[in-house]
Design a protein around this motif. Structure first.
Motif, mmCIF file in Angstrom:
data_model
loop_
_atom_site.group_PDB
_atom_site.id
_atom_site.type_symbol
_atom_site.label_atom_id
_atom_site.label_comp_id
_atom_site.label_asym_id
_atom_site.label_seq_id
_atom_site.Cartn_x
_atom_site.Cartn_y
_atom_site.Cartn_z
ATOM 1 N N SER A 153 0.911 -0.878 0.091
ATOM 2 C CA SER A 153 -0.199 0.287 -0.120
ATOM 3 C C SER A 153 0.865 1.238 -0.018
ATOM 4 O O SER A 153 2.241 1.333 0.151
ATOM 5 C CB SER A 153 -0.695 -0.093 1.041
ATOM 6 N N VAL A 203 -7.552 3.905 3.156
ATOM 7 C CA VAL A 203 -7.787 2.287 2.765
ATOM 8 C C VAL A 203 -8.703 2.295 3.854
ATOM 9 O O VAL A 203 -9.707 1.633 4.011
ATOM 10 C CB VAL A 203 -6.250 1.795 3.039
ATOM 11 N N ASP A 250 -7.766 -4.869 -0.689
ATOM 12 C CA ASP A 250 -7.306 -4.170 1.053
ATOM 13 C C ASP A 250 -8.341 -4.271 1.891
ATOM 14 O O ASP A 250 -7.533 -3.679 3.101
ATOM 15 C CB ASP A 250 -7.150 -2.566 0.352
#
Length: 411
Positions: free
Chosen positions: A106, A112, A165
């Motif tokens: 990420s 997220v 995610d």
């Protein structure tokens, strides 16, 4: 092959019964693996058989460490609390894996957490999961990218309806949940161990206080005789997301603090940090190379900044392949280093690496001999310098498809 340490079933049961953290069973369920009673009956690193479903059993990283920082120089986080470092999966023999899945890394943890409605957790992270260089998201990225991607129960196939995610949000949630259960500041204070500029403490006193709260010995780490970090070890029944965490004996690196004269310095109340303190994973021991703030490893003196895709950085900080490499000077700054070219100090300006007379120097660090900023060695460019152009280098990936790393070539 999964590591097994054979114990009698009675011994395993006694470990679970003795755990002061069985209350974790009552936590709110999170989205993740659906595991049968049989699948969660084996304790990681203490298993009597090798479970096949690694969505319900942590392997090979079944020794899970919750790690916390005490950063007083510079002052980071609340004055009456340690801060969260990360949640690490170690193998059962003291070794560990790292950066296990590049495809799931990420570059924006905050986005997220907002995507999955974890705003309460994110708000807590912003207070208690702090970076030492004012790049908290960079620290969170580092922890997930390096450690979270190596936890088997967070793999996409472990989710019945996987969403991109989702595992990242669950990893952050679990890290925060465990951190809340282990208040190191209150634990030590209850034993009369409080930050002081004059008092010093023994390692045995620290260990006794921590063991009373955790159930097993922990690892305290020091830097220059000053207390900076603590590691709590666990084994787990079931998945990392919703399994039962059982305090474990230390496997791997022991405490590096001296036996006596340990300083536990107070924070000054600022709490903002300043980029010159301890860095994540800096106290991990071999066999796996770890980040270092020592400018001699290898950033020291004069040298070139070479790029893994060819070429090097020129004096403005841009990437170039057709000309002569610029000579940079690396100088120690706190537990990191600064860089300077013939144009002036080098720093990150609006996300771009620049060098010039008007640039404020950034304190960089090194990870595995590569230049790091915000605990990551990844830098980005919007094009390829092999075309003959001079290409700007950035610390964020948005709109910049080329990923590169930068190494030091000493002169």
């Amino acid at each position: 092959m999964h590591y097994s340490q054979l114990l009698s079933l009675g011994a395993v049961a006694s470990i679970a019964a003795a755990s002061p953290l069985n209350l974790f069973c009552g936590r709110s369920d999170v989205v993740g693996p659906t595991c049968s009673k049989q699948e969660v009956s084996q304790l990681s690193c203490r298993n009597t058989t090798n479970p096949e479903n690694l969505c319900c059993f942590n392997s090979p990283g079944g020794q899970i460490l919750l790690t916390q920082f005490w950063n007083a120089q510079p002052d980071i986080g609340p004055v009456d609390s340690w801060t969260l470092h990360g949640l690490w999966p170690d193998n059962c023999d003291g070794t560990w894996e790292q950066f296990c899945d590049k495809s799931r890394e990420s570059t924006d943890i905050s986005a997220v957490m907002n995507k999955f409605g974890r705003t309460e957790t994110l708000s807590y992270m912003q207070k208690y999961w702090r970076s030492n260089n004012n790049n908290d998201d960079g620290l969170w990225q580092h922890e997930w990218n390096k450690h979270g991607t190596c936890m088997s129960t967070y793999n996409p196939e472990c989710y019945s309806t996987p969403q991109k995610d989702q595992a990242i949000a669950d990893y952050m949630d679990k890290s925060v949940e465990l951190f809340k259960q282990l208040d190191t500041y209150k634990t030590l204070a209850a034993a009369g161990i409080v930050p002081s500029t004059s008092e010093t403490y023994t390692l045995s006193a620290l260990q006794a206080a921590a063991k009373a709260a955790h159930g097993e010995e922990v690892v305290f780490n020091c830097k220059g005789g000053k207390l900076v970090e603590v590691w709590y070890h666990f084994n787990v029944y079931g998945s990392a997301q919703s399994g039962k965490y059982v305090p474990s004996l230390v496997v791997g690196s022991p405490s590096n603090c001296p036996k006596t004269g340990i300083m536990y310095l107070p924070k000054n109340g600022n709490g903002n940090g300043g980029g010159n303190g301890s860095k994540p994973s800096s106290t991990r021991s071999p066999p796996v190379p770890q980040p270092t703030g020592n400018p001699g490893e290898p950033f020291s003196g004069r040298g070139y900044l070479t790029v893994d895709k060819g070429g090097c950085l020129i004096s403005s900080g841009k990437w170039y392949t057709k000309g002569t490499c610029a000579t940079f000077t690396a100088a120690a700054a706190g537990s990191g280093f600064t860089l300077r070219s013939s144009k002036g100090p080098c720093g990150v300006v609006s996300g771009e690496l620049q060098c010039g007379a008007e640039v404020e120097a950034t304190t960089f660090t090194a990870t595995e001999s590569k230049l790091a900023n915000g605990y990551t060695t990844a830098f980005y460019a919007s094009g390829d310098a092999n075309t003959g152009s001079q290409v700007a280098v950035f610390t964020t990936s948005e709109g910049k498809p080329t990923t590169l790393s930068i190494s030091w070539l000493g002169l």
